[in-house]
Scaffold this motif. Structure first.
Motif, PDB file in Angstrom:
ATOM      1  N   UNK A 103      -6.626 -31.624 -48.526  1.00 33.98           N
ATOM      2  CA  UNK A 103      -7.646 -30.581 -48.379  1.00 33.98           C
ATOM      3  C   UNK A 103      -8.503 -30.572 -49.646  1.00 33.98           C
ATOM      4  N   UNK A 104      -9.803 -30.522 -49.455  1.00 36.86           N
ATOM      5  CA  UNK A 104     -10.729 -30.617 -50.586  1.00 36.86           C
ATOM      6  C   UNK A 104     -11.138 -32.048 -50.864  1.00 36.86           C
ATOM      7  N   UNK A 136      -8.868 -40.886 -41.101  1.00 33.26           N
ATOM      8  CA  UNK A 136      -9.317 -40.508 -42.449  1.00 33.26           C
ATOM      9  C   UNK A 136      -9.027 -39.023 -42.691  1.00 33.26           C
ATOM     10  N   UNK A 137      -9.351 -38.197 -41.713  1.00 33.49           N
ATOM     11  CA  UNK A 137      -9.101 -36.754 -41.826  1.00 33.49           C
ATOM     12  C   UNK A 137      -7.604 -36.490 -42.041  1.00 33.49           C
ATOM     13  N   UNK A 138      -6.774 -37.243 -41.363  1.00 28.53           N
ATOM     14  CA  UNK A 138      -5.315 -37.071 -41.481  1.00 28.53           C
ATOM     15  C   UNK A 138      -4.813 -37.390 -42.887  1.00 28.53           C
ATOM     16  N   UNK A 145       0.214 -38.556 -44.362  1.00 28.20           N
ATOM     17  CA  UNK A 145      -0.691 -37.403 -44.237  1.00 28.20           C
ATOM     18  C   UNK A 145      -1.046 -36.835 -45.606  1.00 28.20           C
ATOM     19  N   UNK A 146      -2.293 -36.421 -45.744  1.00 27.43           N
ATOM     20  CA  UNK A 146      -2.769 -35.692 -46.932  1.00 27.43           C
ATOM     21  C   UNK A 146      -2.305 -36.326 -48.247  1.00 27.43           C
ATOM     22  N   UNK A 147      -2.513 -37.639 -48.352  1.00 23.81           N
ATOM     23  CA  UNK A 147      -2.024 -38.359 -49.538  1.00 23.81           C
ATOM     24  C   UNK A 147      -3.141 -38.867 -50.454  1.00 23.81           C
ATOM     25  N   UNK A 148      -4.411 -38.734 -50.040  1.00 19.31           N
ATOM     26  CA  UNK A 148      -5.517 -39.262 -50.853  1.00 19.31           C
ATOM     27  C   UNK A 148      -6.567 -38.200 -51.157  1.00 19.31           C
ATOM     28  N   UNK A 149      -7.137 -38.305 -52.368  1.00 16.51           N
ATOM     29  CA  UNK A 149      -8.225 -37.410 -52.781  1.00 16.51           C
ATOM     30  C   UNK A 149      -9.565 -37.872 -52.216  1.00 16.51           C
ATOM     31  N   UNK A 150      -9.732 -39.193 -52.161  1.00 24.03           N
ATOM     32  CA  UNK A 150     -11.008 -39.781 -51.728  1.00 24.03           C
ATOM     33  C   UNK A 150     -10.710 -40.991 -50.848  1.00 24.03           C
ATOM     34  N   UNK A 151     -11.454 -41.115 -49.743  1.00 27.04           N
ATOM     35  CA  UNK A 151     -11.438 -42.348 -48.958  1.00 27.04           C
ATOM     36  C   UNK A 151     -12.845 -42.923 -49.050  1.00 27.04           C
ATOM     37  N   UNK A 211     -13.320 -32.593 -46.290  1.00 32.97           N
ATOM     38  CA  UNK A 211     -12.290 -31.908 -45.498  1.00 32.97           C
ATOM     39  C   UNK A 211     -11.883 -30.665 -46.292  1.00 32.97           C
ATOM     40  N   UNK A 212     -12.235 -29.495 -45.783  1.00 33.08           N
ATOM     41  CA  UNK A 212     -11.954 -28.262 -46.524  1.00 33.08           C
ATOM     42  C   UNK A 212     -10.774 -27.516 -45.933  1.00 33.08           C
TER      43      UNK A 212
END
Length: 367
Positions: A170-171, A164-166, A139-145, A254-255
Motif C-alpha cells: 500500500x502506497x 502488479x496490484x497484488x 503479496x504486498x512485497x514491493x515498493x515500486x514495480x 495503490x493507496x
C-alpha cells in the motif's frame, strides 16, 4: 514447441537496438538526471547493447526500496536501479526470454564488485509478467514495480495489472513506459508479427488504461511524459494507416483504504537525490523546494500515503500553511491526461512553432 512471438523476436531476430524498425522501443522520455546517467554508465557494455526499452523508467526517491522490473530483458535498468536503491534495497528482474535472462545473470558478480556491495541486491528470474505467483512473488512485497515497453506484448493486460496490484505494498506504485494507440487497434495491425515485436501490435488504446486501472483498484493513471512514435518502414506505414502511436510514461499508485481525502496545500522540503530543488512529479505537478502548491484530493492522498510522505509538508486547505503569495492555485490548472496532446505540445515546444498556426497544438487547453 514454437516460442511465443515476442520471445523469438527479442531472443533471435534482434541482436541489438539498431535492428529495430521503428523508434517505439528506443524513445528517450525526458532529460536524464546526472545521478542516473552515472548509474547507467557503470552498466556493462553487453547488457546496455541488448536494451530495447521505450523510455527511461527510473522514478524518484529510491533509497532502500524493493523494486520489481517486469520484462527486465538484459538487466540494464535493474543494474542501474540496484546502485540507486543501495545495499539495503533490492531489485528483482523478470523476463520470459531465456537468452536475455542469461545475459543479465552473467554479470551479477561484475556489477556487485563494481558497486562495492558485499551481498548481491539483484536477482533475475525467467517467468511471465502476468503470472508472477508462479515465480514466487509474494503479496504486498514491493515498493515500486517498473516496466519498460513490455506490457503491450502481453495480450491480457488486465491480468498483468491485477498481478502488479497484488504484489505492491500500500502506497506503492507502478511506474512504467509503454506504447499506446490513438484508437482501438484493427485486427490487421494486431496480428502482424513484426508490429508485436516493435511494440505496436499489442498497444492499448490510451483511454482503456484508466478504465482498467480503476477497475483493479489503482488511482487514476498519472501521465509523466510522452513522445510520438515514427515508423521508418513504408510497408509498416501502410499497415498502420490512420492509427497513431505514442510512447508514454505513467505512474499508477495503490493507496490504502482511508477516509475521505481533501484538497491540500503542500510544500516540497527538497533533498530527494537528483531532484534536490525541483521534483517533476508528473506532467501536471512540479514541486519546487519551499514553494506552496495547491493539490487535488487524490494527489494529496498519494503524497501522504506513499514513500514521498517525508518529503512534503502537507496541510488541508482550511489550515493555510502561510499567506498564499505566489502559490499555485488548482482552479486555473488544466489537467493533461491525453499522451498524444502532451507529445504534440512537447514537439511544438521543441520546434518553437508559432502560436498563430491554424490547428496548431500550441496554446491548446487540455481537459
Amino acid at each position: 514447441p514454437p516460442l511465443p512471438p515476442g520471445q523469438t523476436y527479442y531472443g533471435q531476430v534482434l541482436k541489438k537496438s539498431a535492428d529495430l524498425q521503428t523508434n517505439a522501443c528506443v524513445t528517450a522520455a525526458r532529460p536524464v538526471p546526472k545521478h542516473i546517467r552515472e548509474a547507467l554508465n557503470k552498466v556493462h557494455e553487453e547488457v546496455a547493447l541488448r536494451y530495447y526499452g521505450c523510455g527511461l523508467v527510473i522514478p524518484e526517491h529510491l533509497e532502500n526500496c524493493w523494486i520489481l522490473d517486469l520484462g527486465s530483458g538484459s538487466g540494464r535498468d535493474c543494474y542501474a536501479l540496484s546502485q540507486l536503491v543501495g545495499e539495503m534495497g533490492h531489485v528483482t528482474g523478470i523476463d520470459m526470454t531465456e537468452s536475455q535472462v542469461e545475459v543479465a545473470k552473467k554479470y551479477i558478480e561484475y556489477h556487485m564488485e563494481k558497486y562495492g556491495f558485499q551481498t548481491p541486491n539483484v536477482t533475475f528470474h525467467r517467468g511471465y509478467i502476468e503470472k508472477l505467483e508462479e515465480t514466487g512473488i509474494k503479496n504486498e512485497s514491493y515498493d515500486i514495480v517498473i516496466s519498460n515497453c513490455v506490457i503491450n506484448l502481453v495480450p491480457d493486460k488486465q491480468q498483468v495489472l491485477q498481478e502488479v496490484h497484488r504484489v505492491l505494498k500500500h502506497g506503492g506504485e507502478l511506474y512504467f513506459s509503454d506504447v499506446y494507440a490513438s484508437l482501438e487497434l484493427p485486427e490487421g495491425i494486431r496480428t502482424r508479427r513484426v508490429l508485436w515485436g516493435e511494440c505496436l501490435g499489442g498497444a492499448l488504446y490510451w483511454k482503456d488504461l484508466a478504465i482498467l486501472a480503476q477497475k483493479i483498484g489503482f488511482c487514476r493513471p498519472r501521465l509523466v511524459s510522452a513522445n510520438l512514435i515514427t515508423v521508418r518502414n513504408e510497408e509498416l506505414e501502410r499497415v498502420i494507416g490512420d492509427c497513431r502511436f505514442v510512447s508514454a510514461t505513467f505512474r499508477l499508485f495503490k493507496l490504502p483504504k482511508t477516509g475521505p481525502a481533501e484538497r491540500c496545500q503542500v510544500i516540497y522540503n527538497g533533498g530527494i537525490t537528483g531532484h534536490e530543488k525541483e521534483l517533476i512529479f508528473d506532467a501536471n505537478f512540479t514541486f519546487k523546494e519551499g514553494e506552496i502548491v495547491e493539490v487535488d484530493e487524490e494527489t494529496a492522498a498519494i503524497l501522504k500515503n506513499s514513500r514521498f510522505a517525508q518529503d512534503f509538508l502537507i496541510r488541508p486547505i482550511g489550515e493555510k500553511l502561510s499567506t498564499c503569495r505566489g502559490c499555485s492555485a488548482l482552479e486555473s490548472k488544466d489537467i493533461i491526461t491525453d499522451p498524444f496532446k502532451l507529445a504534440e505540445e512537447s514537439d511544438c515546444t521543441k520546434s518553437r512553432c508559432p502560436p498563430d498556426v491554424a490547428g496548431s497544438c500550441c496554446g491548446t487547453s487540455y481537459s
